[in-house]
Structure formats: C-alpha cells, structure tokens
Design a protein around this motif. Sequence first.
Motif, mmCIF file in Angstrom:
data_model
loop_
_atom_site.group_PDB
_atom_site.id
_atom_site.type_symbol
_atom_site.label_atom_id
_atom_site.label_comp_id
_atom_site.label_asym_id
_atom_site.label_seq_id
_atom_site.Cartn_x
_atom_site.Cartn_y
_atom_site.Cartn_z
ATOM 1 N N GLU A 178 -80.536 -54.487 -72.079
ATOM 2 C CA GLU A 178 -81.550 -55.407 -72.596
ATOM 3 C C GLU A 178 -82.896 -55.785 -71.822
ATOM 4 N N GLN A 179 -82.754 -55.711 -70.311
ATOM 5 C CA GLN A 179 -83.718 -55.926 -69.378
ATOM 6 C C GLN A 179 -84.145 -54.630 -68.887
ATOM 7 N N SER A 180 -83.806 -53.480 -69.460
ATOM 8 C CA SER A 180 -84.387 -52.197 -68.724
ATOM 9 C C SER A 180 -85.916 -52.089 -69.174
ATOM 10 N N ARG A 181 -86.476 -51.100 -68.684
ATOM 11 C CA ARG A 181 -87.927 -50.752 -69.019
ATOM 12 C C ARG A 181 -87.781 -49.304 -68.960
ATOM 13 N N LEU A 194 -86.331 -44.614 -78.719
ATOM 14 C CA LEU A 194 -85.377 -44.978 -77.668
ATOM 15 C C LEU A 194 -85.715 -46.551 -77.140
ATOM 16 N N ALA A 195 -86.916 -47.041 -76.931
ATOM 17 C CA ALA A 195 -87.111 -48.430 -76.629
ATOM 18 C C ALA A 195 -86.480 -49.430 -77.609
ATOM 19 N N LYS A 196 -86.679 -49.001 -79.195
ATOM 20 C CA LYS A 196 -86.135 -49.700 -80.109
ATOM 21 C C LYS A 196 -84.692 -49.829 -80.178
ATOM 22 N N ALA A 197 -84.152 -48.584 -80.155
ATOM 23 C CA ALA A 197 -82.626 -48.596 -80.242
ATOM 24 C C ALA A 197 -81.888 -49.247 -78.972
ATOM 25 N N SER A 198 -82.438 -49.226 -77.728
ATOM 26 C CA SER A 198 -81.924 -49.716 -76.717
ATOM 27 C C SER A 198 -82.093 -51.216 -76.456
ATOM 28 N N GLY A 199 -83.233 -51.771 -76.997
ATOM 29 C CA GLY A 199 -83.748 -53.022 -76.759
ATOM 30 C C GLY A 199 -84.672 -53.122 -75.403
ATOM 31 N N ALA A 200 -85.087 -52.014 -75.030
ATOM 32 C CA ALA A 200 -85.716 -51.885 -73.441
ATOM 33 C C ALA A 200 -87.351 -52.063 -73.670
ATOM 34 N N ALA A 201 -88.073 -52.639 -72.731
ATOM 35 C CA ALA A 201 -89.351 -52.709 -72.815
ATOM 36 C C ALA A 201 -89.926 -51.170 -72.485
ATOM 37 N N GLU A 254 -92.227 -49.490 -57.388
ATOM 38 C CA GLU A 254 -92.534 -50.955 -57.330
ATOM 39 C C GLU A 254 -92.183 -51.508 -58.703
ATOM 40 N N GLN A 255 -92.013 -50.669 -59.783
ATOM 41 C CA GLN A 255 -91.532 -51.151 -61.128
ATOM 42 C C GLN A 255 -90.281 -50.389 -61.517
ATOM 43 N N PRO A 256 -89.035 -50.702 -61.022
ATOM 44 C CA PRO A 256 -87.880 -49.860 -61.388
ATOM 45 C C PRO A 256 -87.681 -49.707 -62.979
ATOM 46 N N MET A 257 -87.501 -48.261 -63.296
ATOM 47 C CA MET A 257 -87.296 -48.011 -64.780
ATOM 48 C C MET A 257 -86.134 -47.246 -64.998
ATOM 49 N N ALA A 258 -85.644 -47.483 -66.237
ATOM 50 C CA ALA A 258 -84.275 -46.943 -66.749
ATOM 51 C C ALA A 258 -84.626 -45.338 -66.823
ATOM 52 N N ALA A 259 -85.872 -45.014 -67.236
ATOM 53 C CA ALA A 259 -86.055 -43.675 -67.456
ATOM 54 C C ALA A 259 -87.487 -43.224 -67.476
ATOM 55 N N ALA A 316 -73.112 -40.049 -72.469
ATOM 56 C CA ALA A 316 -72.544 -40.776 -73.519
ATOM 57 C C ALA A 316 -73.291 -41.774 -73.548
ATOM 58 N N LYS A 317 -73.874 -42.634 -72.553
ATOM 59 C CA LYS A 317 -74.819 -43.688 -72.503
ATOM 60 C C LYS A 317 -75.901 -43.549 -73.797
ATOM 61 N N LEU A 318 -76.701 -42.134 -73.537
ATOM 62 C CA LEU A 318 -77.804 -42.088 -74.435
ATOM 63 C C LEU A 318 -77.184 -41.786 -75.770
ATOM 64 N N ALA A 319 -76.104 -41.064 -75.966
ATOM 65 C CA ALA A 319 -75.568 -40.706 -77.394
ATOM 66 C C ALA A 319 -75.346 -42.183 -77.736
ATOM 67 N N SER A 320 -74.579 -42.903 -77.230
ATOM 68 C CA SER A 320 -74.180 -44.230 -77.530
ATOM 69 C C SER A 320 -75.458 -45.065 -78.302
ATOM 70 N N THR A 321 -76.568 -45.130 -77.424
ATOM 71 C CA THR A 321 -77.818 -45.670 -77.782
ATOM 72 C C THR A 321 -78.276 -45.095 -78.957
ATOM 73 N N CYS A 322 -78.265 -43.867 -79.246
ATOM 74 C CA CYS A 322 -78.839 -43.275 -80.289
ATOM 75 C C CYS A 322 -77.982 -43.089 -81.563
ATOM 76 N N ASN A 323 -76.650 -43.389 -81.386
ATOM 77 C CA ASN A 323 -75.500 -43.228 -82.444
ATOM 78 C C ASN A 323 -75.779 -41.707 -82.631
ATOM 79 N N ALA A 324 -75.781 -40.882 -81.756
ATOM 80 C CA ALA A 324 -75.757 -39.395 -81.834
ATOM 81 C C ALA A 324 -74.573 -38.757 -81.434
ATOM 82 N N THR A 325 -74.126 -37.678 -81.907
ATOM 83 C CA THR A 325 -73.058 -36.900 -81.416
ATOM 84 C C THR A 325 -73.256 -36.180 -79.968
ATOM 85 N N LEU A 326 -71.997 -36.057 -79.303
ATOM 86 C CA LEU A 326 -72.166 -35.682 -77.766
ATOM 87 C C LEU A 326 -71.083 -34.366 -77.751
#
Length: 308
Positions: A3-6, A27-34, A106-111, A181-191
Amino acid sequence: MSEQSRLMLVVSPLMENSPAFDRAAALAKASGAALHIVAFDYLEGLATASMVNEQALEQMRLGYVERHRQWLEEQARPLRKIGVQVTTEVVWVERPLQEILIHLKEQPMAALIKALEYESPLSRLMFTPLDIHLLRECPVPLHFVSHVQHALPRKIVAAVDPFHCAGQYKSFNDRILHEAAKLASTCNATLDVIYAHDLSSISADEFGFDNASAFFSSGTAKTLFDAQGDAFRELAERNGIPPERQHMIMGNPTKVLSSYADAYDIDVIVMGRVGHRDIGRLIGSTVEHLLYKMPCSVWVVSPEELAE
C-alpha cells in the motif's frame, strides 16, 4: 505491491494522452499504490528560438512548463476522485535519462511506466532512443505500454530461460516469476509461463565439441532438450505454476513470444534483462529485439544483483 508503494509514469512533453495513463491509473488503483506523473519537457524549437530578448524566451519556457503542469493536474483530477493518490511534476531538461535515474534514486518507485515510443530500425541505428537507454539502465521494473486492449491486464505471460552457464543469474528465473505472479495477483489476471527453447543459440564449444555438427549429431542436443524440459517444469512447479499454464516451445524466442502473444491476446509479457554487454546470449537478451515487435505491452525485470 504494498500500500505504501509508488508508481512513476513518465509522459510525453507534448501534452497528449496515451494508453499509458489508463494502464498506470488502473495498476495504481488495483494495487493501492500512489502514482507520480512526471513530464520531462524540452521542445527544440522553443529552446533554440532566435529571439534577442533572452528574458522573453525564458518566460515562454516557463509558460509552457506551467501549462503542462496544469494539463497534468487536469488528468490527475479524475484519478483522485476514484481514490488514487496522484502527484504531478514537470521538469525542463534536454536529456531526460539522467533526470529519470536521479528521480528513481531519490524517490524509490515500485515500477516505472512509460508509453513505448516507436523508432524505425534506421533511427535506432543512428542513435539510441530513450526507451532503449531505460531498458538497459532502469533499476526498477519497467513497463512499456503499447497495444492496450484492457487498462488492467487480464492475460499475463512470463518468459523464462532455465539454461544458464553463469551461476550469477541462477535465481533470476524465480525473480521473474515472482514479479509476474505479483502483477497477475494485483490485476486478478491469468498467468502463463513460456520457455522458448532455441538450440541454435547454444555454442557447441560450451559442451566440449569442436563444431556444431558434432554437437547436434551426437544426441547431446536431445539430451539437453530433455534436461531443460525437466528444469523448466521444476522451475514452474517451484513457483506454483500448474502444468496447463506451462509452455515449452522450440524456436527463436523473438518469434515464439510475439506469435504466442498475438495468438492468445496477451496483455503483458514479463521478461528479464541483464547487462547489455551480454545481449544475444543471456536471459532477457531478446528484449531489445522484441520491444518494437510485440503485439502487447512489456514488463521488464532486472536482476537485483545488477540493479544499483
């Protein structure tokens, strides 16, 4: 993604929307990221305008940057209404690569998310595009967005290669599958997972043969194929990929992956990359060749030990 990721979205200096906006927002909405949206502005005509009054020229530059900032805020407003935390930034800089890398430090990002900018083969021979520079140097997962059918991906494929002579990348396949797998889980997608097995890329002298014909006529090729099949299945099972989602396909990786993505309407392919000195050999070496040929978006992962 926590939830704290950006997430960082790099947008065009031309104040134009793109599918990358929708993908980043989804992706931001689905993962709760800023979501941090940044534009690195530089317009050649404006930067080199032949005006005597340097102060007036500077005011024009500042005016353009301010208009772009306001435009980004307009794009951010509906995202905030759906609960996405959005910040915007506009920077006037001629060469954005170093600024992007500084931002990521300077501003660590998840992606990092960016619309893929198509460049012709001739253009790529003349100079190295920003996208290729990012592909080689970006220390975080890099998502090039193109050919979007769904804002939130529904079908994801991870491309792996269990064959490595260098132990340095031994766990890289697991990292790719973990990120996929993390991306697929976030998106509720098949992998699904693909290993494009290309014997033609294997050097015969790696296995003690003087020439390729001896290598292939010796039966070593079949033995290697069987061994790599076992390694691929073990890798997939270790990462929780069921047998029906495992695909080992003989052929050139570029052709195999692009054909599969087109045939099965894949939204995102997750691949690994290593230092570009090894292009053409190690895992992820096909990324640069695939980037402008894939009928879907690409998510690129770098090994942790290679990321600064």
